[in-house]
Design an enzyme around this catalytic site. Structure first.
Site, PDB file in Angstrom:
ATOM      1  CG  HIS A 141      -0.454  -0.169   3.271  1.00  0.00           C
ATOM      2  ND1 HIS A 141       0.908  -0.268   3.042  1.00  0.00           N
ATOM      3  CD2 HIS A 141      -1.043  -0.872   2.268  1.00  0.00           C
ATOM      4  CE1 HIS A 141       1.124  -0.985   1.952  1.00  0.00           C
ATOM      5  NE2 HIS A 141      -0.047  -1.375   1.466  1.00  0.00           N
ATOM      6  NE  ARG A 180      -5.250  -2.670   2.981  1.00  0.00           N
ATOM      7  CZ  ARG A 180      -4.819  -1.788   2.070  1.00  0.00           C
ATOM      8  NH1 ARG A 180      -4.944  -2.057   0.780  1.00  0.00           N
ATOM      9  NH2 ARG A 180      -4.289  -0.641   2.433  1.00  0.00           N
ATOM     10  CG  ASP A 191     -13.084 -15.640  16.456  1.00  0.00           C
ATOM     11  OD1 ASP A 191     -14.009 -16.015  15.710  1.00  0.00           O
ATOM     12  OD2 ASP A 191     -12.239 -16.418  16.943  1.00  0.00           O
ATOM     13  CD  GLU A 231      -2.678  -5.880  -3.452  1.00  0.00           C
ATOM     14  OE1 GLU A 231      -2.794  -4.644  -3.397  1.00  0.00           O
ATOM     15  OE2 GLU A 231      -2.676  -6.603  -2.446  1.00  0.00           O
ATOM     16  CG  ASP A 283       0.485  -2.752  -4.008  1.00  0.00           C
ATOM     17  OD1 ASP A 283       1.539  -2.094  -3.934  1.00  0.00           O
ATOM     18  OD2 ASP A 283      -0.162  -3.104  -3.006  1.00  0.00           O
TER      19      ASP A 283
END
Length: 260
Positions: free
Chosen positions: A44, A69, A83, A149, A175
């Site tokens: 987001h 996230r 990585d 969610e 959500d």
């Protein structure tokens, strides 16, 4: 720096927030303030991989753990941010044990997963880190968080919790409220019942329960339910709240002066 995973293993609650700003200074400040972790938000926000790397570098300098996230559960974003040196990933929209296993496959080396192995990465100090130590560090310090969610995710919570390699079950209240037909009502009894159930399931299967909160009341309720991975609001909200408070104070002073 003690990793979030180590703190959770020692049964310590950890406090973090979501990071949406692309400015490394914002992450540094969170670290200097004493937050345990920051969730760099690629779902987001407009953060890209290059910015994520710079934010992780700032976090390392300030002694704050990073979790990214990712924008989905596909292999590529999970591999790339790990990585880069993130201490963990947080995968959104995990509705089934199959989806949870897909996350583990991408995030973990053998035998748990099949993450691609390269030593010329920042996580492996660009080949300068002992190869065995790199693999061991990933096993011992890397956090895998899955977001539950949706109603489907809650229906499958028992099976998701049994997937090896998952460390944190994270309830996404916004959500979930949308999925339950009560959009935005994160304090609704149905959402709170889901949080309680998630905490109970997490405890039963040796996982950590996590969630997002936006105020003290929600935080108190979450901690009482058994949440130990607490994401408190985000840096954008902090900036807005602080700026609004300062502006209101100055406008109040101006009005007082005008009245004299």
């Amino acid at each position: 720096m003690t990793s979030v995973k180590k703190k959770l293993a020692d049964n310590q609650p950890v406090i973090g927030t979501f990071g949406k700003f692309s400015c490394p200074t914002a992450v540094e400040i969170l670290g200097y303030l004493g937050f345990d972790f920051v969730i760099l938000d690629m779902e987001h926000s407009s953060l890209d991989y290059s910015q994520i790397e710079h934010l992780i570098q700032a976090a390392d300098a300030a002694g704050i753990s990073t979790v990214v996230r990712v924008p989905g559960i596909e292999e590529s974003p999970i591999l790339r941010v790990l990585d880069t040196g993130s201490q963990g990933i947080q995968a959104p929209g995990v509705d089934s044990p199959e989806a949870a296993r897909k996350v583990v496959e991408a995030a973990c080396y053998q035998p748990l997963g099949s993450r691609g192995l390269s030593y010329s990465t920042r996580a492996a100090r660009y080949t300068l880190k002992d190869k065995g130590q790199h693999l061991l560090a990933c096993e011992q310090e890397q956090l895998v968080v899955v977001q539950i969610e949706s109603k489907e995710g809650m229906d499958n919570i028992e099976e998701i919790a049994q997937v090896a390699g998952i460390d944190v079950l994270f309830l996404g209240p916004a959500d979930l409220s949308n999925s339950l037909g009560i959009p935005g009502q994160t304090n609704h009894p149905l959402v709170q019942a889901a949080l309680k159930r998630l905490c109970d399931v997490a405890k039963r299967y040796g996982k950590t329960a996590g969630t997002f909160v936006a105020n003290r009341e929600q935080a108190a309720r979450a901690l009482a339910a058994g949440v130990r991975y607490l994401a408190y609001d985000n840096d954008v909200s902090f900036f807005v709240q602080g700026s609004r408070t300062v502006l209101a104070e100055v406008k109040s002073l101006l009005k007082e002066q005008e009245a004299i």
